[in-house]
Design a protein around this motif. Structure first.
Motif, PDB file in Angstrom:
ATOM      1  N   ASP A 168     -23.308  21.483  -5.795  1.00 49.92           N
ATOM      2  CA  ASP A 168     -23.244  21.876  -7.333  1.00 49.92           C
ATOM      3  C   ASP A 168     -22.612  20.630  -8.129  1.00 49.92           C
ATOM      4  N   LEU A 169     -21.456  20.379  -7.324  1.00 50.80           N
ATOM      5  CA  LEU A 169     -20.625  19.376  -8.011  1.00 50.80           C
ATOM      6  C   LEU A 169     -21.656  18.024  -8.164  1.00 50.80           C
ATOM      7  N   ARG A 170     -22.209  17.744  -7.195  1.00 50.99           N
ATOM      8  CA  ARG A 170     -23.276  16.613  -7.543  1.00 50.99           C
ATOM      9  C   ARG A 170     -24.189  16.588  -8.554  1.00 50.99           C
ATOM     10  N   ILE A 171     -24.501  17.668  -9.269  1.00 44.82           N
ATOM     11  CA  ILE A 171     -25.271  17.908 -10.440  1.00 44.82           C
ATOM     12  C   ILE A 171     -24.523  17.191 -11.509  1.00 44.82           C
ATOM     13  N   LEU A 172     -23.141  17.303 -11.617  1.00 44.85           N
ATOM     14  CA  LEU A 172     -22.244  16.460 -12.558  1.00 44.85           C
ATOM     15  C   LEU A 172     -21.931  15.319 -12.566  1.00 44.85           C
ATOM     16  N   ASP A 173     -22.600  14.597 -11.506  1.00 43.21           N
ATOM     17  CA  ASP A 173     -22.226  13.243 -11.014  1.00 43.21           C
ATOM     18  C   ASP A 173     -23.055  12.229 -12.079  1.00 43.21           C
ATOM     19  N   PRO A 174     -22.315  11.413 -12.941  1.00 43.69           N
ATOM     20  CA  PRO A 174     -23.150  10.847 -13.965  1.00 43.69           C
ATOM     21  C   PRO A 174     -23.876   9.680 -13.514  1.00 43.69           C
ATOM     22  N   LEU A 175     -23.708   9.131 -12.069  1.00 46.76           N
ATOM     23  CA  LEU A 175     -24.589   7.976 -11.582  1.00 46.76           C
ATOM     24  C   LEU A 175     -25.921   8.731 -11.204  1.00 46.76           C
ATOM     25  N   THR A 225     -10.281   3.833 -17.559  1.00 45.72           N
ATOM     26  CA  THR A 225      -9.967   5.045 -17.344  1.00 45.72           C
ATOM     27  C   THR A 225     -11.099   6.009 -17.431  1.00 45.72           C
ATOM     28  N   GLN A 226     -12.379   5.466 -17.723  1.00 53.10           N
ATOM     29  CA  GLN A 226     -13.465   6.163 -17.955  1.00 53.10           C
ATOM     30  C   GLN A 226     -14.305   6.032 -16.495  1.00 53.10           C
ATOM     31  N   SER A 227     -13.579   6.327 -15.499  1.00 56.45           N
ATOM     32  CA  SER A 227     -14.347   6.368 -14.021  1.00 56.45           C
ATOM     33  C   SER A 227     -15.029   7.731 -13.971  1.00 56.45           C
ATOM     34  N   SER A 228     -15.704   7.951 -12.779  1.00 54.01           N
ATOM     35  CA  SER A 228     -16.386   9.071 -12.678  1.00 54.01           C
ATOM     36  C   SER A 228     -15.205  10.098 -12.031  1.00 54.01           C
ATOM     37  N   ARG A 229     -13.976   9.675 -11.975  1.00 54.99           N
ATOM     38  CA  ARG A 229     -13.056  10.640 -11.246  1.00 54.99           C
ATOM     39  C   ARG A 229     -12.253  11.292 -12.463  1.00 54.99           C
ATOM     40  N   SER A 230     -12.326  10.756 -13.510  1.00 54.02           N
ATOM     41  CA  SER A 230     -11.588  11.534 -14.762  1.00 54.02           C
ATOM     42  C   SER A 230     -12.254  12.759 -15.421  1.00 54.02           C
ATOM     43  N   TRP A 231     -11.437  13.650 -15.299  1.00 53.64           N
ATOM     44  CA  TRP A 231     -11.638  15.214 -15.962  1.00 53.64           C
ATOM     45  C   TRP A 231     -10.354  15.340 -16.958  1.00 53.64           C
ATOM     46  N   GLU A 246      -9.997  28.708 -17.173  1.00 54.07           N
ATOM     47  CA  GLU A 246      -9.858  27.492 -17.270  1.00 54.07           C
ATOM     48  C   GLU A 246     -11.199  26.462 -17.402  1.00 54.07           C
ATOM     49  N   VAL A 247     -11.204  25.402 -17.857  1.00 50.83           N
ATOM     50  CA  VAL A 247     -12.498  24.702 -18.203  1.00 50.83           C
ATOM     51  C   VAL A 247     -12.141  23.046 -17.807  1.00 50.83           C
ATOM     52  N   LEU A 248     -13.127  22.575 -16.836  1.00 50.26           N
ATOM     53  CA  LEU A 248     -12.942  21.224 -16.549  1.00 50.26           C
ATOM     54  C   LEU A 248     -14.124  20.424 -17.162  1.00 50.26           C
ATOM     55  N   LEU A 249     -13.839  19.458 -17.894  1.00 52.43           N
ATOM     56  CA  LEU A 249     -14.860  18.650 -18.423  1.00 52.43           C
ATOM     57  C   LEU A 249     -14.661  17.199 -18.109  1.00 52.43           C
ATOM     58  N   ARG A 250     -15.976  16.733 -17.705  1.00 46.54           N
ATOM     59  CA  ARG A 250     -15.878  15.280 -17.092  1.00 46.54           C
ATOM     60  C   ARG A 250     -15.887  14.284 -18.319  1.00 46.54           C
ATOM     61  N   ASP A 251     -15.474  13.072 -17.903  1.00 43.52           N
ATOM     62  CA  ASP A 251     -15.466  11.886 -18.829  1.00 43.52           C
ATOM     63  C   ASP A 251     -14.924  12.221 -20.263  1.00 43.52           C
ATOM     64  N   PRO A 252     -13.671  12.873 -20.439  1.00 40.53           N
ATOM     65  CA  PRO A 252     -13.178  13.070 -21.915  1.00 40.53           C
ATOM     66  C   PRO A 252     -13.038  12.048 -22.799  1.00 40.53           C
ATOM     67  N   THR A 253     -13.354  10.773 -22.089  1.00 45.83           N
ATOM     68  CA  THR A 253     -13.096   9.691 -23.279  1.00 45.83           C
ATOM     69  C   THR A 253     -14.455   9.184 -23.832  1.00 45.83           C
ATOM     70  N   ASP A 254     -15.502   9.839 -23.240  1.00 43.46           N
ATOM     71  CA  ASP A 254     -16.650   9.348 -23.882  1.00 43.46           C
ATOM     72  C   ASP A 254     -16.804   9.712 -25.197  1.00 43.46           C
ATOM     73  N   LEU A 293     -25.306  19.686 -19.583  1.00 45.24           N
ATOM     74  CA  LEU A 293     -26.311  19.516 -20.703  1.00 45.24           C
ATOM     75  C   LEU A 293     -26.135  18.077 -21.079  1.00 45.24           C
ATOM     76  N   GLU A 294     -26.889  17.252 -20.725  1.00 52.87           N
ATOM     77  CA  GLU A 294     -26.820  15.832 -21.412  1.00 52.87           C
ATOM     78  C   GLU A 294     -25.625  15.247 -21.058  1.00 52.87           C
ATOM     79  N   HIS A 295     -24.814  14.755 -21.966  1.00 50.04           N
ATOM     80  CA  HIS A 295     -23.612  14.328 -21.428  1.00 50.04           C
ATOM     81  C   HIS A 295     -22.518  15.203 -21.379  1.00 50.04           C
ATOM     82  N   ILE A 296     -22.506  16.606 -21.513  1.00 50.33           N
ATOM     83  CA  ILE A 296     -21.620  17.421 -21.344  1.00 50.33           C
ATOM     84  C   ILE A 296     -21.695  18.086 -19.961  1.00 50.33           C
ATOM     85  N   LYS A 297     -20.780  17.802 -18.997  1.00 47.09           N
ATOM     86  CA  LYS A 297     -20.735  18.036 -17.679  1.00 47.09           C
ATOM     87  C   LYS A 297     -19.315  18.511 -17.467  1.00 47.09           C
ATOM     88  N   ALA A 298     -19.494  19.975 -17.379  1.00 47.65           N
ATOM     89  CA  ALA A 298     -18.281  20.755 -17.320  1.00 47.65           C
ATOM     90  C   ALA A 298     -18.300  22.016 -16.281  1.00 47.65           C
TER      91      ALA A 298
END
Length: 392
Positions: A57-64, A22-28, A93-101, A82-87
């Motif tokens: 702008d969304l490409r900035i949040l791509d973990p790859l 579930t820790q894919s790049s699509r998980s928010w 509302e707030v959209l946070l990427r990879d919440p299981t990290d 901000l490092e591992h925090i990509k939101a």
């Protein structure tokens, strides 16, 4: 929901034990204004449509992809990397990427705790207690920060604490290693310090980028004004108080939100849209914290440089001692070579007429030659000391 997407209610306990698939790049994870989290498994197009940002702008949040720390203010969203925090933060509302990290889970818990508004007292009883509760709610709401600032503060606090913790760990490992290196210079200690210095250089670059980003925001009032999403939302669609009463007659919470929007709209009309004092104070607080972390790393770098200078001085001292030893050995070799020359002359198997009947001179030749060699050795050493080539 948008195409190719699914919505799952968020469980704070389940976030820690979710499988790696579930820790894919699509998980928010989506947080609303009440701090309720919802897991989203959607593609980038659904995110772009939801928060109305561009693909770049969304490409900035791509973990790859490797992008430096960035805080961007857009028309209806704040893009936060901000490092591992990509939101992505909007006014509601707030959209946070990879919440299981493992590094993001504390941010998720903190958002759930701090995003809800301080309006628990509106559930009090009727009459005087209810009126008092309503007055407290209104007073608290007047002093309450906008939703996007509360989310931004959580992210800044998390990244500052994360970098400060990494700095503390590095200090705890580096200072004993440096002290051990000064007491004993060995290949093992040198390699250990080399690895720590490399880690410090990488960490310094990360801290420096976050600091530079905050400093850039603080230096530009227009960039800070772009982060006032609630103000821009209120100025775009002002709502009157009478309309709010007709639309939501039984919802004091929503009514208070609309009243705040009305006050924000009036502030915009009065020309307060350039007032960024609240955000400036927020950014300055975390700028000072990240600057303190950078100062710790600078102090550690200076300590490493001082240790290197001390080691170089020690090595130079050892090198000088070897040179002095070489000088002593070379002087002794030159003196003995003269003694060997005399011995070689008298040791040649050639008949000499003056050698017959003068055997008693052998001991005098040996004594005089030895004294002469010793005198020459002492003369060389005295000359070297006079010129400062050897220690006293």
């Amino acid at each position: 929901m948008a195409r190719d997407g699914s919505v799952v209610p968020a469980d704070p306990q389940a976030l820690v034990v979710v499988k790696k698939k579930t820790q894919s790049s699509r998980s928010w994870i989506l947080f609303d204004s009440m701090g309720q989290g919802t897991i989203l498994d959607v593609d980038k197009y659904a995110i772009m449509h939801r928060v109305q940002i561009h693909a770049r702008d969304l490409r900035i949040l791509d973990p790859l992809l490797s992008y430096p720390s960035t805080i961007l203010g857009r028309e209806k969203a704040i893009v936060l990397n901000l490092e591992h925090i990509k939101a992505i933060i909007t006014a509601e509302e707030v959209l946070l990427r990879d919440p299981t990290d493992e590094n993001v889970v504390p941010v998720v818990e903190e958002l759930q705790r701090r995003l809800p508004q301080s309006d628990n007292n509106h559930q009090q009883g009727d009459g005087k207690e209810y009126s008092t509760g309503q007055q407290d709610i209104e007073a608290a709401e007047e002093d309450e920060s906008p939703f996007e600032f509360r989310a931004l503060e959580v992210a800044l606090e998390a990244i500052c604490s994360f970098l400060a913790a990494r700095t503390t760990e590095l200090e705890m490992a580096a200072y004993p290693a440096l002290d051990e290196l000064t007491s004993k210079i060995s290949s093992r200690n040198l390699d250990r310090v080399r690895k720590l210095k490399s880690a410090m250089t990488r960490l310094t670059a990360r801290v420096q980028k976050v600091r530079d980003e905050l400093e850039q925001l603080l230096d530009d009032d227009d960039d800070m004004a772009d982060l006032y999403l609630s103000r821009k939302l209120a100025s775009a669609s002002p709502v009157s108080g009478s309309g709010a009463a007709n639309w939501f007659p039984a919802s004091p919470t929503i009514g208070s939100k609309i009243s705040r929007a009305s006050r924000a709209s009036m502030a915009t009309i009065r020309g307060d849209e350039n007032n960024v004092e609240e955000l400036e104070m927020l950014l300055e607080a975390y700028f000072m914290q990240i600057d303190g972390t950078l100062n710790k790393l600078s102090t550690l770098r200076e300590y490493i440089d001082d240790t290197e200078d001390y080691i170089n001085i020690q090595l130079d001292n050892h090198r000088n001692q070897l040179i002095q030893l070489e000088l002593f050995l070379s002087s002794g070799t030159v003196s003995l070579s003269i003694y060997s020359l005399v011995a070689a002359i008298f040791g040649m198997n050639i008949p000499y007429t003056w050698n017959d009947g003068h055997g008693f001179m052998f001991k005098w030749v040996v004594i005089v030659t030895g004294v002469s060699c010793a005198f020459m050795f002492a003369l060389i050493i005295a000359y070297a000391r006079k010129k400062g080539l050897v220690g006293s």
